[in-house]
Design a protein around this motif. Structure first.
Motif, PDB file in Angstrom:
ATOM      1  N   THR A 108      -8.033  -8.031   7.042  1.00 22.34           N
ATOM      2  CA  THR A 108      -7.134  -6.118   7.638  1.00 22.34           C
ATOM      3  C   THR A 108      -7.834  -6.280   8.861  1.00 22.34           C
ATOM      4  OG1 THR A 108      -7.181  -5.716   5.702  1.00 22.34           O
ATOM      5  CG2 THR A 108      -7.044  -4.119   7.594  1.00 22.34           C
ATOM      6  N   ALA A 109      -9.233  -6.471   9.257  1.00 21.55           N
ATOM      7  CA  ALA A 109     -10.066  -6.132  11.066  1.00 21.55           C
ATOM      8  C   ALA A 109      -9.428  -7.295  11.904  1.00 21.55           C
ATOM      9  CB  ALA A 109     -11.262  -6.149  10.515  1.00 21.55           C
ATOM     10  N   TRP A 110      -9.225  -8.444  11.172  1.00 18.43           N
ATOM     11  CA  TRP A 110      -9.186  -9.327  12.168  1.00 18.43           C
ATOM     12  C   TRP A 110      -7.153  -9.318  12.317  1.00 18.43           C
ATOM     13  CZ3 TRP A 110      -7.078 -15.466  10.626  1.00 18.43           C
ATOM     14  CH2 TRP A 110      -7.188 -15.797  12.398  1.00 18.43           C
ATOM     15  N   ALA A 111      -6.739  -8.618  11.412  1.00 20.95           N
ATOM     16  CA  ALA A 111      -5.033  -8.243  11.848  1.00 20.95           C
ATOM     17  C   ALA A 111      -4.837  -7.724  12.276  1.00 20.95           C
ATOM     18  CB  ALA A 111      -4.506  -7.895  10.371  1.00 20.95           C
ATOM     19  N   GLU A 112      -5.481  -6.406  12.500  1.00 24.31           N
ATOM     20  CA  GLU A 112      -5.100  -5.398  13.521  1.00 24.31           C
ATOM     21  C   GLU A 112      -5.200  -6.107  14.892  1.00 24.31           C
ATOM     22  OE1 GLU A 112      -6.537  -0.569  13.722  1.00 24.31           O
ATOM     23  OE2 GLU A 112      -8.172  -1.766  12.516  1.00 24.31           O
ATOM     24  N   GLY A 115      -2.302  -8.779  16.157  1.00 26.35           N
ATOM     25  CA  GLY A 115      -1.469  -8.087  15.732  1.00 26.35           C
ATOM     26  C   GLY A 115      -0.865  -8.437  14.364  1.00 26.35           C
ATOM     27  N   ALA A 116      -1.485  -8.469  13.545  1.00 26.46           N
ATOM     28  CA  ALA A 116      -1.026  -9.720  12.604  1.00 26.46           C
ATOM     29  C   ALA A 116       0.133  -8.773  11.298  1.00 26.46           C
ATOM     30  CB  ALA A 116      -1.363 -10.194  11.207  1.00 26.46           C
ATOM     31  N   LYS A 117       1.113  -8.453  11.271  1.00 28.66           N
ATOM     32  CA  LYS A 117       1.968  -7.762  10.397  1.00 28.66           C
ATOM     33  C   LYS A 117       2.029  -7.423   9.036  1.00 28.66           C
ATOM     34  CE  LYS A 117       3.440  -5.865  14.417  1.00 28.66           C
ATOM     35  NZ  LYS A 117       2.669  -4.391  14.773  1.00 28.66           N
ATOM     36  N   GLN A 144      -1.820   0.770   0.436  1.00 27.70           N
ATOM     37  CA  GLN A 144      -2.154   2.171   0.891  1.00 27.70           C
ATOM     38  C   GLN A 144      -2.957   2.530   1.759  1.00 27.70           C
ATOM     39  OE1 GLN A 144      -1.295   4.818  -3.073  1.00 27.70           O
ATOM     40  NE2 GLN A 144      -0.137   4.209  -2.965  1.00 27.70           N
ATOM     41  N   ALA A 145      -4.380   1.805   1.694  1.00 30.98           N
ATOM     42  CA  ALA A 145      -5.932   2.299   2.191  1.00 30.98           C
ATOM     43  C   ALA A 145      -5.639   2.186   3.577  1.00 30.98           C
ATOM     44  CB  ALA A 145      -7.182   1.704   1.245  1.00 30.98           C
ATOM     45  N   ILE A 146      -5.160   0.488   3.645  1.00 31.37           N
ATOM     46  CA  ILE A 146      -4.702  -0.137   4.596  1.00 31.37           C
ATOM     47  C   ILE A 146      -4.314   1.308   6.102  1.00 31.37           C
ATOM     48  CG2 ILE A 146      -3.598  -2.028   6.855  1.00 31.37           C
ATOM     49  CD1 ILE A 146      -4.033  -3.566   4.190  1.00 31.37           C
ATOM     50  N   ASN A 147      -3.106   1.155   5.002  1.00 37.28           N
ATOM     51  CA  ASN A 147      -2.442   2.126   6.450  1.00 37.28           C
ATOM     52  C   ASN A 147      -3.389   3.772   6.128  1.00 37.28           C
ATOM     53  OD1 ASN A 147       0.163   3.524   6.868  1.00 37.28           O
ATOM     54  ND2 ASN A 147      -0.101   5.079   5.249  1.00 37.28           N
ATOM     55  N   LEU A 148      -3.832   4.447   5.057  1.00 34.83           N
ATOM     56  CA  LEU A 148      -4.790   5.724   6.024  1.00 34.83           C
ATOM     57  C   LEU A 148      -5.964   4.458   6.844  1.00 34.83           C
ATOM     58  CD1 LEU A 148      -4.993   6.625   2.650  1.00 34.83           C
ATOM     59  CD2 LEU A 148      -4.032   7.972   4.727  1.00 34.83           C
ATOM     60  N   GLY A 149      -6.901   3.526   6.238  1.00 31.31           N
ATOM     61  CA  GLY A 149      -7.411   2.892   7.949  1.00 31.31           C
ATOM     62  C   GLY A 149      -7.672   2.604   8.536  1.00 31.31           C
ATOM     63  N   THR A 150      -6.667   2.562   9.038  1.00 34.80           N
ATOM     64  CA  THR A 150      -5.872   1.831  10.947  1.00 34.80           C
ATOM     65  C   THR A 150      -5.842   2.535  11.694  1.00 34.80           C
ATOM     66  OG1 THR A 150      -4.035   0.746   9.498  1.00 34.80           O
ATOM     67  CG2 THR A 150      -6.295  -0.884   9.462  1.00 34.80           C
ATOM     68  N   GLU A 153      -0.220   3.198  14.647  1.00 37.53           N
ATOM     69  CA  GLU A 153       0.424   2.517  15.391  1.00 37.53           C
ATOM     70  C   GLU A 153       0.786   1.709  14.444  1.00 37.53           C
ATOM     71  OE1 GLU A 153      -2.901   2.375  18.317  1.00 37.53           O
ATOM     72  OE2 GLU A 153      -2.078   3.796  17.329  1.00 37.53           O
ATOM     73  N   THR A 154      -0.971   1.113  13.564  1.00 33.89           N
ATOM     74  CA  THR A 154      -0.747  -0.451  13.013  1.00 33.89           C
ATOM     75  C   THR A 154       0.248  -0.210  12.368  1.00 33.89           C
ATOM     76  OG1 THR A 154      -3.253  -0.383  14.077  1.00 33.89           O
ATOM     77  CG2 THR A 154      -3.202  -1.752  11.477  1.00 33.89           C
ATOM     78  N   GLN A 155       0.734  -1.500  11.440  1.00 31.76           N
ATOM     79  CA  GLN A 155       1.796  -1.382  10.272  1.00 31.76           C
ATOM     80  C   GLN A 155       1.341  -2.753   9.906  1.00 31.76           C
ATOM     81  OE1 GLN A 155       5.185  -1.542  11.918  1.00 31.76           O
ATOM     82  NE2 GLN A 155       5.676   0.438  11.668  1.00 31.76           N
ATOM     83  N   ILE A 156      -0.129  -2.646   9.091  1.00 30.55           N
ATOM     84  CA  ILE A 156      -0.220  -4.349   8.571  1.00 30.55           C
ATOM     85  C   ILE A 156       0.177  -4.272   6.585  1.00 30.55           C
ATOM     86  CG2 ILE A 156      -2.113  -5.367   7.878  1.00 30.55           C
ATOM     87  CD1 ILE A 156      -3.326  -4.217  10.238  1.00 30.55           C
ATOM     88  N   GLU A 157       0.851  -4.434   6.376  1.00 38.16           N
ATOM     89  CA  GLU A 157       1.060  -4.925   4.868  1.00 38.16           C
ATOM     90  C   GLU A 157       0.792  -6.419   3.943  1.00 38.16           C
ATOM     91  OE1 GLU A 157       5.243  -4.265   2.367  1.00 38.16           O
ATOM     92  OE2 GLU A 157       5.265  -4.691   3.773  1.00 38.16           O
TER      93      GLU A 157
END
Length: 222
Positions: A108-112, A115-117, A144-150, A153-157
Motif C-alpha cells: 500500500t505504501a508503494w502503491a500510494e 500511483g497504483a490503483k 477498509q483500513a487502506i481507505n482510512l489510512g491513506t 484522493e488515494t484510491q487503492i483496492e
C-alpha cells in the motif's frame, strides 16, 4: 484510454503467477517480491527474476524484511523448526505471523507513491493451508483500513481473483491465460527440485493431477 498501474505481490508461486497473468489483461504491471528469510528464498528469487523477464513489468521491487525470520514463530523461517510433511493443526506451523498483513501494508505504501490503483494478491480460501490472513473477511477489512489510512484522493483496492477458486481451477485458469508455470516455485524447501512432500507441493501436485495437466517443474523422486 490508458491502463492503470497495478501492483502484483509475486512470491514466484503458481497462484501469484496466475494473478500476474490476470492483472496483465487490463493493467500496467509493477511486481513486488519479499525476501523475509523463508527457507526457499534463493529459489523464489531466482524464479521471480525469470518471471520479471517473462512479464516485463514497468517496475519491480525486491524488498528485504529480515525481521520475520528474526522473530521466528514459523517453520518457514525458523531454523529450529522442521517443515512438516503432514500438519493437521487448524493453523499449521508454516503460518508466518501476520505475513499478508505486513506485505499488504508495504504494498500500500508503494502503491500510494507510484500511483497504483490495485494490489493483486493470490490468496485463496478453498484449497489452502488454513492461514487466517488468506480469508476474504481479512481482505475486506484490510481494504477498509487502506481507505482510512491513506490520502483522501488515494484510491487503492486489493484484488483477490483466486479467493474462491480451487487449486484445480487456478491451474486451468493459468493454462488458459498462458501463465508460465514452468518458471514458478511452490515448494517450502530449498533445492534444485521441489520436494513433493511439503503441504504446498502436495496441493500443487494434486491440482495439476485433477486438471489432467502435467506439472512442468521437476520433483524429487517423481
Amino acid at each position: 484510454m490508458s491502463k492503470n498501474l497495478a501492483i502484483v505481490l509475486l512470491s514466484s508461486g503458481m497462484d501469484s503467477a496466475v494473478c500476474a497473468s490476470i492483472a496483465s489483461q487490463n493493467h500496467r504491471l509493477a511486481f513486488l517480491h519479499f525476501q523475509y528469510g523463508q527457507k526457499s528464498y534463493k529459489k523464489e528469487l531466482e524464479c521471480f527474476k525469470k518471471l520479471v523477464e517473462y512479464f516485463k513489468p514497468e517496475k519491480y521491487y525486491i524488498l528485504d524484511i529480515p525481521f520475520l525470520k528474526e522473530i521466528g514463530g514459523s517453520s518457514l523461517t525458523s531454523e529450529n523448526v522442521e517443515i512438516p510433511e503432514d500438519d493437521n493443526a487448524p493453523i499449521p506451523s508454516t503460518y508466518v505471523p501476520f505475513r499478508n498483513g505486513i506485505f499488504l501494508s508495504l504494498a500500500t505504501a508503494w502503491a500510494e507513491v507510484i500511483g497504483a490503483k490495485k494490489i493483486f494478491i493470490g490468496v485463496n480460501e478453498v484449497d489452502f493451508s488454513g492461514y487466517p490472513d488468506c480469508r476474504e473477511a481479512f481482505i475486506k477489512t484490510f481494504n477498509q483500513a487502506i481507505n482510512l489510512g491513506t490520502r483522501p484522493e488515494t484510491q487503492i483496492e486489493i484484488e483477490t481473483p483466486l479467493i474462491k477458486l480451487s487449486k484445480k481451477e487456478i491451474v486451468e485458469l493459468g493454462i488458459k491465460l498462458g501463465t508460465p508455470f514452468h518458471l514458478t516455485w511452490s515448494c517450502y524447501r530449498e533445492g534444485e527440485k521441489a520436494c513433493g512432500r511439503c503441504a504446498s507441493c502436495k496441493l500443487r501436485l494434486k491440482a495439476f493431477k485433477e486438471a489432467g495437466i502435467p506439472d512442468p517443474i521437476p520433483y524429487e523422486n517423481f
